[in-house]
Motif scaffolding. Structure first.
Motif, PDB file in Angstrom:
ATOM      1  N   ALA A  50       0.855  -1.191   0.000  1.00  0.00           N
ATOM      2  CA  ALA A  50       0.000   0.000   0.000  1.00  0.00           C
ATOM      3  C   ALA A  50       0.886   1.234   0.000  1.00  0.00           C
ATOM      4  O   ALA A  50       2.087   1.165   0.310  1.00  0.00           O
ATOM      5  N   LEU A  52       0.815   5.405   1.287  1.00  0.00           N
ATOM      6  CA  LEU A  52       0.138   6.442   2.066  1.00  0.00           C
ATOM      7  C   LEU A  52       0.580   7.805   1.554  1.00  0.00           C
ATOM      8  O   LEU A  52       1.760   8.157   1.626  1.00  0.00           O
ATOM      9  N   LEU A  77      -4.829   6.367   1.520  1.00  0.00           N
ATOM     10  CA  LEU A  77      -4.171   5.071   1.594  1.00  0.00           C
ATOM     11  C   LEU A  77      -4.565   4.299   0.339  1.00  0.00           C
ATOM     12  O   LEU A  77      -5.737   3.976   0.140  1.00  0.00           O
ATOM     13  N   VAL A 120      -5.393   4.774  10.538  1.00  0.00           N
ATOM     14  CA  VAL A 120      -4.530   4.233   9.495  1.00  0.00           C
ATOM     15  C   VAL A 120      -4.123   2.806   9.843  1.00  0.00           C
ATOM     16  O   VAL A 120      -4.175   1.891   9.001  1.00  0.00           O
ATOM     17  N   LEU A 124      -4.636  -0.708   7.788  1.00  0.00           N
ATOM     18  CA  LEU A 124      -3.516  -1.557   7.381  1.00  0.00           C
ATOM     19  C   LEU A 124      -3.740  -2.998   7.823  1.00  0.00           C
ATOM     20  O   LEU A 124      -3.450  -3.949   7.075  1.00  0.00           O
ATOM     21  N   LEU A 132       4.526  -0.812   3.822  1.00  0.00           N
ATOM     22  CA  LEU A 132       3.802   0.412   3.477  1.00  0.00           C
ATOM     23  C   LEU A 132       4.759   1.467   2.943  1.00  0.00           C
ATOM     24  O   LEU A 132       5.737   1.831   3.602  1.00  0.00           O
ATOM     25  N   ILE A 134       5.584   5.256   2.172  1.00  0.00           N
ATOM     26  CA  ILE A 134       5.207   6.537   2.759  1.00  0.00           C
ATOM     27  C   ILE A 134       5.584   7.668   1.814  1.00  0.00           C
ATOM     28  O   ILE A 134       6.713   7.721   1.304  1.00  0.00           O
TER      29      ILE A 134
END
Length: 400
Positions: A50, A52, A77, A120, A124, A132, A134
């Motif tokens: 993912a 963010l 996200l 968040v 997740l 993740l 960022i």
């Protein structure tokens, strides 16, 4: 004095301006979706589950939300599959939905006394995210809070994804940038004509702000006006500057259209230029052209900086960042951020690719005397580079 410098006044020049008629269209919904698709392709290549994306220029890029980052977490996200999740304060829901250019999808809202980081972390866990990416522009405070709230998740900087999407501009982005730059160049032309002995930098800045507004921008996104000795400092000196005969003039300004930036600098002399001003100006022009000529797809960004420096060092300036010479990089990427990756600087080995956009501004500083910065922007084509705006012709002909 030339026909391009002096001889008019602010009222006359403003009266000749009207809202820009050749307006670039806004980014379409399908293009926003294509950006998300590309991000997911790059996420998969980077092994991310993912991404963010924080409020700021990247959220504007992917979702059309033009908000700046603040102490309240607003983010998107983006999982590899499924709907994007928008995290936002509950009281901002209406504003967020009004600004969104993608389907609202899954909205996760938090109250003022609740933790958005916990929100968040919960998302997740639900998605089964182990790694993740960022947004590299996200505040360290938020990153650490999310790390603490989701201890089983590995957080990594997602520069390769964010920059990989944003660095190559589409035809629609190029059109918005072209409009912004064409408008700013017209403002520059008119600003040069209002100059007279005794005019202050503040008066010129106020004119430039009004001129940008008259053309349909929201004003100047920034404005630097320097005269004489002040031009020897790339971003000027504190206090007021007053124009005198024989002064070097340096004006650096821009605006935004659809969020996309212009950033153009012109340097010229009010009155008759002396031999040293002419020599340095001609070297600046040669270095700018050398940088432009070096652009080819696949060439590393740092090689463009090197091409400009070779011109200056052959003339006895520098070397490196020594003065008299070029004290900073040759150029920066530009788009939704006025300065964005990649950069035309030694050590940046990013290969140039079609659609990348850069400033070209190998400024020359003669310490405590004057500086010359010619700044135009180009975009990389399949075979080389193309100017957004025509460069200056001569020290007494700053506009083509």
């Amino acid at each position: 004095m030339t026909q391009q410098i002096g001889g008019s006044d602010a009222a006359t020049e403003l009266a000749g301006l009207a809202p820009w008629s050749d307006r670039a269209p806004a980014i379409t919904a399908s293009e926003y979706q294509a950006r998300i698709t590309k991000a997911r392709t790059l996420m998969a290549q980077e092994g991310l589950d993912a991404l963010l994306i924080d409020a700021g220029t990247s959220l504007a890029y992917f979702a059309g939300v033009p908000w700046g980052a603040s102490e309240r977490l607003v983010a998107m996200l983006l999982p590899l599959t499924g709907e994007p999740i928008l995290i936002c304060p509950r009281f901002e829901r209406g504003s967020l939905e009004a600004d969104l250019k993608i389907d609202a999808g899954d909205l996760r809202l938090w109250e003022e006394d609740e933790s958005p980081s916990a929100l968040v972390a919960d998302a997740l866990r639900t998605l089964g995210v182990a790694r993740l990416g960022i947004d590299p522009a996200m505040a360290f405070l938020f990153v650490e809070r999310i790390r603490a709230a989701a201890p089983g998740v590995t957080l990594v900087a997602a520069s390769a994804v964010i920059d990989g999407c944003r660095s190559r501009k589409s035809a629609a982005e190029l059109a918005l940038m072209q409009q912004a730059k064409s408008m700013t160049l017209e403002v520059h032309r008119r600003a040069a004509r209002i100059l007279r002995p005794g005019i202050t930098a503040t008066e010129v800045r106020r004119f430039i702000e009004a001129a940008h507004r008259a053309l349909g921008a929201s004003g100047s996104s920034f404005c630097i006006v320097q005269f004489g000795r002040s031009t020897a400092y790339p971003h000027g000196l504190p206090g007021e500057s007053v124009l005198a005969e024989g002064d070097m003039v340096l004006i650096d300004t821009g605006c935004t259209i659809g969020g996309y930036h212009s950033d153009i600098t012109r340097s010229y002399v009010y009155g008759e230029a002396d031999a040293e001003q002419r020599r340095i100006w001609a070297l600046e022009k040669e270095a700018q052209q050398a940088a432009f000529d070096a652009v080819k797809p696949g060439v590393p960004c740092g090689a463009i900086d090197a091409a400009a420096r070779r011109v200056l060092e052959a003339a006895g300036l520098g070397p490196d960042y020594s003065l008299p010479g070029l004290p900073h990089r040759t150029g920066h990427g530009i788009g939704l951020s006025i300065h964005e990756a990649p950069y035309l600087v030694r050590g940046d080995m990013t290969p140039l690719q079609p659609g990348m956009c850069f400033s070209n501004e190998p400024m020359i500083v003669v310490p405590d005397r004057f500086g010359v910065r010619l700044e135009d922007h180009f975009y990389v084509t399949e075979t080389g580079a193309a100017w957004f705006t025509p460069p200056s012709v001569a020290i007494d002909q700053p506009f083509a």
